[in-house]
Design an enzyme around this catalytic site. Structure first.
Site, PDB file in Angstrom:
ATOM      1  NE  ARG A   1      -8.002  -3.933   2.372  1.00  0.00           N
ATOM      2  CZ  ARG A   1      -7.811  -4.714   1.307  1.00  0.00           C
ATOM      3  NH1 ARG A   1      -8.373  -5.902   1.248  1.00  0.00           N
ATOM      4  NH2 ARG A   1      -7.051  -4.314   0.308  1.00  0.00           N
TER       5      ARG A   1
ATOM      6  CG  HIS B   1      -7.335  -0.302  -3.106  1.00  0.00           C
ATOM      7  ND1 HIS B   1      -6.384  -0.268  -2.109  1.00  0.00           N
ATOM      8  CD2 HIS B   1      -7.385  -1.606  -3.519  1.00  0.00           C
ATOM      9  CE1 HIS B   1      -5.894  -1.481  -1.931  1.00  0.00           C
ATOM     10  NE2 HIS B   1      -6.477  -2.312  -2.771  1.00  0.00           N
TER      11      HIS B   1
ATOM     12  CD  GLN C   1      -4.172  -2.967  -6.633  1.00  0.00           C
ATOM     13  OE1 GLN C   1      -4.273  -3.701  -5.658  1.00  0.00           O
ATOM     14  NE2 GLN C   1      -3.408  -3.285  -7.677  1.00  0.00           N
TER      15      GLN C   1
ATOM     16  CG  ASP D   1     -12.316  -3.871  -8.456  1.00  0.00           C
ATOM     17  OD1 ASP D   1     -11.899  -5.013  -8.133  1.00  0.00           O
ATOM     18  OD2 ASP D   1     -12.654  -3.019  -7.608  1.00  0.00           O
TER      19      ASP D   1
ATOM     20  CB  CYS E   1      -6.787  -4.335  -8.008  1.00  0.00           C
ATOM     21  SG  CYS E   1      -8.519  -4.650  -7.625  1.00  0.00           S
TER      22      CYS E   1
ATOM     23  NE  ARG F   1      -1.259  -3.319  -3.119  1.00  0.00           N
ATOM     24  CZ  ARG F   1      -2.365  -3.704  -2.466  1.00  0.00           C
ATOM     25  NH1 ARG F   1      -3.251  -4.468  -3.081  1.00  0.00           N
ATOM     26  NH2 ARG F   1      -2.614  -3.291  -1.234  1.00  0.00           N
TER      27      ARG F   1
END
Ligand code: CP
Ligand code: NVA
Length: 314
Positions: A102, A129, A132, A223, A263, A291
């Site tokens: 990340r 991402h 996700q 988001d 998310c 996830r």
């Protein structure tokens, strides 16, 4: 050897193979059957940004697959003191079997992958991402039976939106994006997605009107308005995103049985109202749980792509 850096690197069939694998492993896990697909393997997990879900799901996931996760915060490793990404890659990838990162710029992730001897997974960058989105797709097909769901994304044109673009363009479903002016998606990513959409038949539209985007759609998603690294822009963003909250008024324009995905982490009263969030909490937290399952599918798939592991690592 394959890396998992963005969804654009995979064919539709490959994405669906990983999803099918995730569904199979999820069903085994639900029966408390832990098949050691990655026995004795180590997953290095480099974090240059905070995380709850990504860390817990990857660490638990690799453990349930028979391996072990190494949490490497950039505050604690020499990367944080300026050791180059390419040197970090050349060291870590001689010791571990797979790496998840990340970080900020997509280029940093790509630099790591270029010098890595083992598969590298994008655990979020400023641009994408993708793990996700594999999760969101898994959740979407579990919750809705539509073959071709219509998805509306409301809010910031950010790493999540870019990954939605890639997923829709690859799989061929309809995606409507509504962002405030000045917060649209990256133009190069849009152009790439539109090119891929020609092949898959995906219908992708862009606009500034959330109501128009959600009309009769099957899935509504959003988001945070302030992604990690944008904290200094918080005040101006709050003003720009006024009117982009997903609330019950907006949801009433979508299909009656539309689902809402997030998310997480969610900021109630900003991108989503408390009422809408709590009404859809069951799906949102199933999405969070997914996830774990989606990423197991990705890890096992990447591992299977290494025919002669020893040769690759020598
Ligand atoms: N959705 C997500 O990636 O959450 P974390 O930032 O907690 O990992
Ligand atoms: N767009 C958000 C996603 C968090 C999971 C961020 O980058 O902070």
């Amino acid at each position: 050897m394959r890396h998992f850096l963005t969804l654009k690197d995979f064919s539709k069939d490959e994405i669906l193979e990983m999803i099918t694998l995730a569904q199979k492993i999820k069903s085994q896990t639900k029966q408390r059957k832990f098949v050691p697909y990655m026995e004795h393997q180590t997953l290095g997990m480099i974090f240059e940004k905070s995380s709850t879900r990504t860390r817990v799901s990857f660490e638990t996931g690799i453990y349930q697959l028979g391996g072990v996760g190494l949490f490497l915060s950039s505050n604690d490793i020499q990367l944080g003191r300026g050791e180059p990404m390419k040197d970090t890659a050349r060291v870590i990838s001689r010791m571990v079997d797979m790496v998840m990162i990340r970080t900020f710029e997509q280029e940093k992730l790509e630099e790591f992958a270029k010098f890595s001897k083992v598969p590298v997974i994008n655990g979020l960058t400023d641009s994408y991402h993708p793990v996700q989105l594999m999760t969101d797709y898994l959740t979407m097909i579990e919750c809705r039976k539509d073959k071709n769901p219509v998805v509306a994304y409301i809010g910031d044109g950010n790493n999540m939106t870019h990954s939605w673009l890639m997923l829709a363009a690859k799989l061929g479903f309809e995606l409507r994006i509504a962002t405030p002016q000045g917060y649209e998606c990256d133009i190069d990513i849009i152009l790439e997605a539109m090119e891929m959409a020609k092949e898959s038949g995906a219908k992708i539209t862009f606009g500034n009107d959330p109501k128009e985007a959600v009309k009769d759609c099957d899935v509504v998603t959003t988001d945070t308005w302030v992604s990690m690294g944008q904290e200094d822009e918080k005040e101006e963003r709050m003003k720009a995103f006024d009117g982009y909250i997903v609330d019950e008024t907006l949801m009433s324009i979508a299909k009656d049985d539309a689902i809402f995905l997030h998310c997480l982490p969610a900021y109630r009263g900003y991108e989503v109202s408390e009422e809408t969030f709590e009404k859809h909490a069951e799906v949102i937290f199933s999405e969070a749980e997914n996830r774990l399952h989606a990423q197991k599918g990705i890890m096992v798939w990447l591992d299977a792509k290494r025919d002669e592991k020893l040769e690759i690592r020598n």
